[in-house]
Design an enzyme around this catalytic site. Structure first.
Site, mmCIF file in Angstrom:
data_model
loop_
_atom_site.group_PDB
_atom_site.id
_atom_site.type_symbol
_atom_site.label_atom_id
_atom_site.label_comp_id
_atom_site.label_asym_id
_atom_site.label_seq_id
_atom_site.Cartn_x
_atom_site.Cartn_y
_atom_site.Cartn_z
ATOM 1 N N CYS A 1 0.835 -1.206 0.000
ATOM 2 C CA CYS A 1 0.000 0.000 0.000
ATOM 3 C C CYS A 1 0.872 1.259 0.000
ATOM 4 O O CYS A 1 1.582 1.533 0.965
ATOM 5 C CB CYS A 1 -0.902 -0.035 1.238
ATOM 6 S SG CYS A 1 -1.795 1.479 1.553
ATOM 7 N N CYS B 1 -0.078 3.902 2.707
ATOM 8 C CA CYS B 1 0.326 3.420 4.039
ATOM 9 C C CYS B 1 1.776 3.805 4.329
ATOM 10 O O CYS B 1 2.121 4.165 5.451
ATOM 11 C CB CYS B 1 0.186 1.903 4.138
ATOM 12 S SG CYS B 1 -1.483 1.287 3.905
#
Length: 173
Positions: A96, A99
């Site tokens: 991600c 993230c």
């Protein structure tokens, strides 16, 4: 040509072979090039030998870490649910992109509060059960837990000011 063969042979010697060489073998060579190559090989071999001690790590004055990685469900229970401090749980994934941006920003926002709040990192690929238990459907998701209860959460990436206000709200400021 003979020098190259000699250098190649000396260079290929292992540490055990170097230790078994007589002390006069370096002196027997009339070429200073071969002598320096032997010393280089000996230095390389002594570095590789098991008796070589690596330098100690530099001393550091790290205090208790701002964040920690959750190892399993029991670790989550001990360090998050039973924590006396409020804990921000960062549900993330290695793949991600947002993230990877949010994690350091969140750590920085938590560090400003000097130990009054902790941060747990939960990789949803490793701990799918925790992600399901807390209803995580997208990453990054940050859940604030205080006294074992969920007090607030957000999904997605936030800027630094929003993160500061979120952490402040969790602390009751």
């Amino acid at each position: 040509m003979a020098h190259r063969l000699l250098v190649r042979r000396i260079w290929s010697l292992s540490a055990k072979d170097i230790r078994c060489l007589p002390a006069s073998s370096a002196a027997a060579s009339s070429s200073s090039f071969a002598t320096s190559s032997l010393q280089t090989a000996a230095t390389r071999a002594s570095f590789l030998s098991p008796s070589y001690a690596l330098p100690r790590a530099l001393p550091h004055t790290s205090c208790r870490g701002v964040s920690f990685n959750v190892q399993d469900h029991e670790d989550f229970t001990d360090r998050v649910i039973k924590s006396e401090l409020p804990v921000l749980v960062d549900f993330h994934a290695q793949w991600c992109g947002p993230c990877k941006i949010l994690g350091p920003r969140l750590e920085k926002a938590i560090a400003k509060h000097k130990g009054r709040v902790a941060m747990a990192k939960v990789d949803i690929d490793d701990h799918t059960d925790l992600a399901i238990e807390y209803g995580v459907s997208a990453v990054p998701t940050v859940i604030a837990i205080r006294g074992g209860d969920v007090v607030d959460h957000f999904v997605g990436i936030k800027d630094d000011d929003e993160l500061d206000s979120f952490v402040g709200k969790v602390l009751g400021q």
